[in-house]
Structure formats: C-alpha cells, structure tokens
Design an enzyme around this catalytic site. Structure first.
Site, PDB file in Angstrom:
ATOM      1  N   CYS A   1      39.829  35.448  49.186  1.00 43.37           N
ATOM      2  CA  CYS A   1      40.686  34.696  48.255  1.00 43.37           C
ATOM      3  C   CYS A   1      42.152  34.984  48.584  1.00 43.37           C
ATOM      4  CB  CYS A   1      40.361  35.138  46.833  1.00 43.37           C
ATOM      5  SG  CYS A   1      41.712  34.973  45.685  1.00 43.37           S
ATOM      6  N   GLU A   2      42.927  33.925  48.793  1.00 36.99           N
ATOM      7  CA  GLU A   2      44.313  34.139  49.218  1.00 36.99           C
ATOM      8  C   GLU A   2      45.221  34.560  48.066  1.00 36.99           C
ATOM      9  OE1 GLU A   2      45.702  30.580  51.050  1.00 36.99           O
ATOM     10  OE2 GLU A   2      46.144  29.564  49.174  1.00 36.99           O
ATOM     11  N   HIS A   3      44.720  34.489  46.845  1.00 41.32           N
ATOM     12  CA  HIS A   3      45.551  34.904  45.711  1.00 41.32           C
ATOM     13  C   HIS A   3      45.434  36.392  45.414  1.00 41.32           C
ATOM     14  CE1 HIS A   3      44.758  30.513  44.622  1.00 41.32           C
ATOM     15  NE2 HIS A   3      45.962  30.601  45.116  1.00 41.32           N
ATOM     16  N   HIS A   4      44.292  36.981  45.738  1.00 42.79           N
ATOM     17  CA  HIS A   4      44.085  38.397  45.429  1.00 42.79           C
ATOM     18  C   HIS A   4      43.674  39.222  46.641  1.00 42.79           C
ATOM     19  CE1 HIS A   4      43.354  36.259  41.571  1.00 42.79           C
ATOM     20  NE2 HIS A   4      44.026  37.274  41.083  1.00 42.79           N
TER      21      HIS A   4
ATOM     22  N   GLN B   1      38.683  28.019  47.946  1.00 34.54           N
ATOM     23  CA  GLN B   1      37.387  27.421  48.300  1.00 34.54           C
ATOM     24  C   GLN B   1      37.470  25.902  48.492  1.00 34.54           C
ATOM     25  OE1 GLN B   1      34.078  29.006  46.031  1.00 34.54           O
ATOM     26  NE2 GLN B   1      32.966  27.072  46.267  1.00 34.54           N
TER      27      GLN B   1
ATOM     28  N   HIS C   1      33.516  34.734  43.729  1.00 33.74           N
ATOM     29  CA  HIS C   1      34.856  35.241  44.020  1.00 33.74           C
ATOM     30  C   HIS C   1      34.967  36.618  43.379  1.00 33.74           C
ATOM     31  CE1 HIS C   1      36.866  31.282  45.198  1.00 33.74           C
ATOM     32  NE2 HIS C   1      35.586  31.013  45.027  1.00 33.74           N
TER      33      HIS C   1
ATOM     34  N   CYS D   1      37.417  38.352  42.897  1.00 31.09           N
ATOM     35  CA  CYS D   1      38.581  38.479  42.008  1.00 31.09           C
ATOM     36  C   CYS D   1      38.217  38.040  40.591  1.00 31.09           C
ATOM     37  CB  CYS D   1      39.770  37.686  42.536  1.00 31.09           C
ATOM     38  SG  CYS D   1      39.420  35.960  42.795  1.00 31.09           S
TER      39      CYS D   1
HETATM   40 ZN   LIG Z   1      41.368  35.232  43.615  1.00 30.49          ZN
END
Ligand SMILES: [Zn+2]
Length: 239
Positions: free
Chosen positions: A127-130, A168, A196, A198
């Site tokens: 996941c590119e956010h976390h 995704q 995910h 996260c």
């Molecule tokens: Zn995430």
C-alpha cells in the site's frame, strides 16, 4: 513587530502543515488513487540500483536510530542493508521498466474462441499510503482475437505491477491495460480480492475485511460474459 510577524508566519506555516497532514490522513485511510500511472519523478531511473540501495540503507538506519534502536546489536546490524535491498530488488522492483516481462504472444492456432481465465494468481503488493503489505488473489481473463499469451505471462504481469507502492484500483487497471496492449484486444478483465494490512493490522484493525476491485474491458462489459467470468472465479478447483 518583526517578532510578531515571524510568529504569525510560523503559525500560518503550522496551520498549513496541519492541513496537509489532515489531507494526507484522509487520502491514506480512504485509499484514494490519484492516477492510473504510478507517480514517478523525472529522475526516477538516473541512479543505479546499487546507488539506490546505498542511499536507502542510510535512510533506514536513520529511521531506526531515531526510534532509539541500537544498530550495534547483532540482530539489528544488518537490517538497514537488508531492507534497502528488499525495497529495490523485491518489494518495489516493478518500478523499473527494465523488469517488465516481455510480451511474447503467439498465434491462436487451435482457434480457441472462448474465454480463458487464469485465476487465483497470488498478489503481494504494498500500500503506497502506509507502506504495508497488500496480500490477495488476482483473477485475469481474456477472449482471444487471434493471439494468445503463455499462461505464466499473466502471473508475471500481475507480479510486475504489484511490486510497486500501489493502490489496488490502479494495479487492477494496469494489469488489464498491459494485457490489452499485448493481445491487441479490449476483451480483457481482472478482479482482485486482497487484504490490506494497513486496514487489518492498524487503524480500524478489521482483520476480516478484504477489498475487491475489478476492471472489465470490451466484451467483458456485457452482463452475461461478466457473469461467466465471475462464475469461473467461484468454481472450486479440485486436484
Ligand atoms: Zn494503506
């Protein structure tokens, strides 16, 4: 007066940072994708893999040291280099176009005109956010218009795009676009069902939930063809 002005600008700056981090939190926790392409810098490939590993090793070392860890400890000594190598050569290896699988296609000599489904392809992404893992399965299908790809090619394409910091939705679209390109047909579809970490291991900590995304191109937009594909995905595979 000057001090006052400075204080004010510091205050304004703080507010700006607060706003930005609120925005970041919002994007991160909602997993909003902002582009069909991974946002890359213009100089993304100017450094060699070795140069990137050396720099990331230093960065990981800084993070761990800041957290208060003793990197002289035997167990932690090798971690910065190990993580740097893993980022460049494994987890994010698919950022580099040199690793894109070759699109070798063949003539459909046996004139198979039905749908071909490659299902339960393992997806390991991040996941590119976390920067936490996304783990799940991809199901890919196409209807040949004269050319076919080797079966493992579909697994390789999934893996290539998965090995990037991802969302995704984007991953699903990239897999379809790549196969459409290779096969010269719009008639390609992909469904991904993934967990995910996260979401599962932090934040809302919902262990059970998974995320399903889909992209249906060409004939797969047709209700009955879409149904057929989804029925194949649900079929139990017995050995
Ligand atoms: Zn995430």
């Amino acid at each position: 007066m000057l001090i006052f002005a400075n204080l004010k600008s510091i205050e304004a700056c703080k507010m700006k940072i607060d706003n930005i981090s609120e925005n970041i939190d919002e994007i991160g926790d909602n997993h909003v994708s902002s582009s069909a392409k991974n946002p890359l810098r213009k100089d993304a490939f100017e450094k060699t893999d070795e140069e990137k590993i050396a720099l990331i090793q230093q960065d990981v070392q800084n993070i761990l040291t800041t957290l208060g860890l003793d990197l002289e400890d035997d167990s932690l000594k090798g971690t910065p280099l190990r993580v740097a190598k893993m980022f460049v050569n494994e987890s994010f290896a698919g950022l580099h176009p040199k690793r894109k699988p070759k699109a070798s296609v063949f003539q459909n000599n046996y004139k198979y005109g039905e749908m071909l489904v490659e299902k339960n392809i393992t997806v390991y992404s991040t996941c590119e956010h976390h920067l936490l893992p996304i783990v799940g399965r991809a199901h890919v299908a196409y209807i040949s218009n004269g050319t076919v790809v080797g079966l493992s090619k579909m697994n390789r394409i999934v893996d290539y795009y998965a090995k990037r910091p991802q969302v995704q939705e984007r991953l699903t679209m990239q897999i379809v676009a790549e196969l459409q390109n290779a096969l010269g047909t719009e008639d390609v579809a992909c469904v991904i069902d993934a967990k995910h970490l996260c979401v599962n291991s932090r934040g809302i900590r919902d262990i059970e939930s998974s995320t399903v995304t889909s992209e249906f191109g060409g004939k797969f937009k047709d209700k009955s063809i879409k149904r057929e594909f989804l029925d194949y995905i649900n079929m139990d595979t017995e050995f």
